[in-house]
Every structure is written in structure tokens, then in C-alpha cells.
Write a protein that holds these residues in place. Sequence first.
Motif, short mmCIF file in Angstrom:
data_model
loop_
_atom_site.label_atom_id
_atom_site.label_comp_id
_atom_site.label_asym_id
_atom_site.label_seq_id
_atom_site.Cartn_x
_atom_site.Cartn_y
_atom_site.Cartn_z
N THR A 1 45.13 34.40 41.50
CA THR A 1 44.86 34.77 40.11
C THR A 1 45.56 33.83 39.14
O THR A 1 44.96 33.39 38.14
CB THR A 1 45.31 36.21 39.85
N LEU A 2 46.81 33.49 39.42
CA LEU A 2 47.55 32.59 38.53
C LEU A 2 46.90 31.22 38.45
O LEU A 2 46.84 30.60 37.38
CB LEU A 2 49.00 32.45 39.02
N ILE B 1 34.20 36.16 30.68
CA ILE B 1 33.92 37.30 31.55
C ILE B 1 33.95 36.89 33.02
O ILE B 1 34.48 37.61 33.88
CB ILE B 1 32.56 37.92 31.18
N LEU B 2 33.41 35.72 33.32
CA LEU B 2 33.48 35.21 34.69
C LEU B 2 34.93 34.96 35.11
O LEU B 2 35.31 35.19 36.26
CB LEU B 2 32.67 33.91 34.82
N LEU B 3 35.74 34.50 34.16
CA LEU B 3 37.16 34.27 34.45
C LEU B 3 37.90 35.59 34.64
O LEU B 3 38.88 35.67 35.38
CB LEU B 3 37.78 33.48 33.29
N LEU B 4 37.41 36.63 33.97
CA LEU B 4 38.03 37.94 34.09
C LEU B 4 37.70 38.61 35.42
O LEU B 4 38.51 39.36 35.96
CB LEU B 4 37.55 38.82 32.92
N ALA B 5 36.51 38.31 35.97
CA ALA B 5 36.05 38.98 37.18
C ALA B 5 36.99 38.79 38.38
O ALA B 5 37.35 39.77 39.04
CB ALA B 5 34.63 38.53 37.53
N PRO B 6 37.40 37.55 38.72
CA PRO B 6 38.32 37.40 39.87
C PRO B 6 39.64 38.13 39.67
O PRO B 6 40.19 38.69 40.61
CB PRO B 6 38.54 35.88 39.96
#
Length: 569
Positions: A222-223, A263-268
Motif C-alpha cells: 500500500t505504501l 478511485i483506482l488508487l483507492l481500490a488497492p
Amino acid sequence: MAAVLKQAGAAIRLRSHWTDRTAHVALLVVALLLVAFLALPLLSILLKALQGKSEEFVWLDNFIAYAKTPALLDSLWNSLWVSALVTAITVPLAFGFAYALTRSCMPYKALFRGITLVPLLAPSLLSAISLIYWFGNQGVLKGWMAALGFKEIYGPAGIVIAECFAVFPHALMILVTALSLADARLYEAADAMGTTAARKFFTITLPGAKYGLISAALVTFTLVITDFGIPKVIGGSFNVLATDVFKLVIGQQDFAKGAVVAILLLAPAVLTFGVDSYVSRRQTAMLTARAVPYAPKPSRGYDLAMTLYCAFIAFLVLAMLGMAVFASFASFWPYDLKPSLRHYTMGLVDAEVGVGFVNSLKMAAGTAFFGTILVFCGAYLLEKTKGMDGLRGIVRLLAMLPMAVPGLVLGLGYIFFFNEPDNPLNGLYHTVTLLTLCTIVHFYTTGHLTAVTALKSLDGEFEAVSASLKVPFFKTFWRVTLPICTPALVDIARYFFINAMTTISAVVFLYSPETKVASIAILNLDEAGEMGAAAAMAVLIGIASTIATLLFMALAWWVNRRTQAWRRT
């Protein structure tokens, strides 16, 4: 008789005391703050992703357009495989280091651990700057790198190496905690049965640390996928999701597509948070009341091997940090390496980073002070007061949500929400106050969990006895709870301060020329080609964070002497 008692019980209604209503109002204020500065900005991102250029609803058209853009899809794939590769490299290295610290009798453990935690005190992009000085076009080891077949450090290779350096301390802290919890009886039984060291490792050590390994891998992934500073400095033409958001919003002013990428960056991150929560629920206690703490036995050859391994990792960390410090004092790289303060003068005076440094200190101090108050009061109201159960569920959800929200996404949500002219909070836009609030929300969850852990260690009888004596809850909070939990408050404040000094992604969209902070000024110096000045400013942030850490340690010592004397016999 039963019917009479039932009717009498139904007729009895406990009236809320005025102090209970005060607690309910305070909890409502905390909820409103989290809704205004977390939930609504995230909702603004979703709405923007569903709107066209004239703010008409186009539903999923923006997502379809994104899927038809090969360059943006390449960025998604680049982010995924780079994050996976960094995770595959960092977690085993951190596990080996943590294993040496907890399962060997090697000397200088505190020194080695302290060295590996130093990167937490500096911005993540310091590692990228150091790599450029080591392996860049005018780097010290450029020829050596070319001899190994690598053309340049810019691109995926530089991102992977720099990210490994930046996230190593985070993985190490988790794994040290996981390996510290071991029952010596299991190893004694294995020794009695003649089990080999390798089998003990695979049947006792690894299963006992599996949840820590999973958490470390998820945190690392995530980081990396949400980091902005390192890809921006050393990524070159290699695009990832984090840099795409910046280019779409700042460069192309395409807010709709930027919201889609956010939003795509938020999904993972959300997926990682969900998996980590599931793993945490399935985790069983490693230490029971009858457990015997594990104490490693001295072994000359094994301890020497562990010492050499830790020394090698520590050497790499010091080499990365040392190059940044050395380059910041070099007069004119690589032709005149004579020490001078030219880059510090250029950064602080000529480039006016001194103003940004003052803004960083203001933001960090405000984040530490107000963030600690908000986090601890919110946790206390959730854990130690009663009533309004529906609102409590919402506050608990909002308190845990920031852990799954990347700073870049949160900052973008602040643009969409606070830059709206009709928003009554629009006056906060481009102010240090908004930067401070954004940073508090970004790091809220860790502080909240720390406060909850401290509060759960206190027996609920304190509040019960206070209520029976008709003592208001805020007096109990001030006279009992606060003094007992003061060490946790110092830890929360230190965490907020250090992260506020080094954060980039959470504030990269929100500053103005007057409210620019030091970490953002480093990016601007790098873009202007002033790499030496950028290194100097990164070193200054590291020095400021180190001084702050030492001051917080002194404060913790003083607080323990004043408020924790009851713990000593």
C-alpha cells in the motif's frame, strides 16, 4: 407477580443526566468534523468521476474512457508490478533483520535498530535523491552500474531501490513485534524431540509470524502504490498511478479523469485494509498466561552471521543517508566537492524555502497539538461513555477509514470539496489551517488505535464509580484518565509531528505560494534542477525531525516521572 414486575420495568425509564448529554454533543462534534474533513471530500471524488466537463452526470463514461487509454492502463500495470516487486524484496530482508534482533544474541541490537529507523525521520524522496548522486548521470558509481548492464537509474529500477529503502522501517517494526511474541515451551519441546533447526523454523517460527508477515506485506504494498515523491523524483518517463493523478489534475486540469485514477488508487488500499482486518480477526493469541518468554541462546557462528547481515543492511542505510548529507555540502557536484553551505543558503534564502520550513514547523506543531486532542477525546467518548449507539458505529467507521485512504486521494478530495465557491468552508482553501486538518485526518487512524489501546487497559470501574458518586465524566477524564494515559498522548503527538514534517502526498494539491511547506519545496527544487539544494532541504527536515524526536523523548521521561510514579513499587 411476573406480569406486575414486567409492567413496572416497562414503566421505568432512566433519564439521561446533563453530563451524558454533554458527552453526546461532544461525540456529535467529533462525528461532524470527520464527516466534513473526510467523508464529504471522498464523496466529492466519486461525484467528480461521474460528471462531465460541464458537471453533467455521465455515469461510467469516464471509467470507460480511462479503460480505452493505453497509456493510463500502462500506469496501472506499472504501479501493480513495481509494488509487488518491492514487497517481494523488502519483506524477506526485513524479516531477516527482525529475526536477527529477536532470535539471536548478537551485540549492538539497539544501534542496528536505531539506524534502520532513521529513514522515518526524513521525506521518502531523500532516498531517490541519494540514488541519483550514487548512480545518476554524474553519479559516483555510474560506471560500475553500466558495467553490470544497467543503462540508467531513472525509471523502474530507481523507484524499486528507493522504495525498498523508504518502506523497510515500516515492515521491520511490524515483524519485530510479530517475532517478539513466542512461547519458549514450543522450542523446548522441539529440542526434546530432536527437531532440526530448519524444521523448527518452518513449523514453529513461520506459522507463529504469518500474520505479521501478511500485515507487513500489505502495508508495504500500500505504501509503495500510493507514494508520490519517489516516482516524481527518480521515475523519469516511467509513469505510475500516483504521478498520473498529479499530471491529470495539475498539468491537464482534467479533474474527471483525475478522479477516476484516484478511485483506482483507492481500490488497492481499501482491499489491503479489508484483508488486514480479516487476518487480524483470525489471529490467535501467541502468548497465554502460562507462556514462557523466548530467550535466544548464544551461538558464536550464528550470532556472527546475524551481526554481519545486520551490519550489511545498516551500511546500506547509512550509505543512502550519508550520500544525501555529503552532496548537500558539496560546493559543485561532481567537479568541486569542497564542503560549503552554498546549497543551504540557496534553499533557505534564494529559493525562499525558509518560509516553507517555518510553515512546516507550524503545520507539524498544529497537527501534533490539535490532532492529539481530537484523537484522544474522540477515542475516550467512544470507549468510556454510553448512549447514541448508532452514531458510535459511524464514528468508529470514520476513525478507521483514513488507514485505507492514500494521502494523494485525500488531497484531491479536498480540492474538489473546499474549492467549491458555495461551500461555507471555502475560506479554508490554500491556508495552513487546511493543510493541518488534512494531515490530521490522513494520519488519524494510527493515533486513534494508539489511544484506544491505552484506554482499553483502564478498567471501566473508574467511570462506574464516578457515575455512582455523581462526578461528571469530564472530571474523571481530567483527574484520572488523562494522567494515566499521558505517555500514550506523547507518543501520538510525536507520531503526528514527524509525519507532518515529512508528508508530501497529502498536501501536494493544497498549498499556495504563501503556504508552501518544506517537503513540497524539495520537489520544486528538484524540478528546477537544483538537486544539491533539494538534498540540503531534505537533510534539514531530517535534522528537525530528529531534534523533535529527542524533545518528545525528554517530554516522555518528564511525564513518566510526574504521572506514572504509581507504576513503580
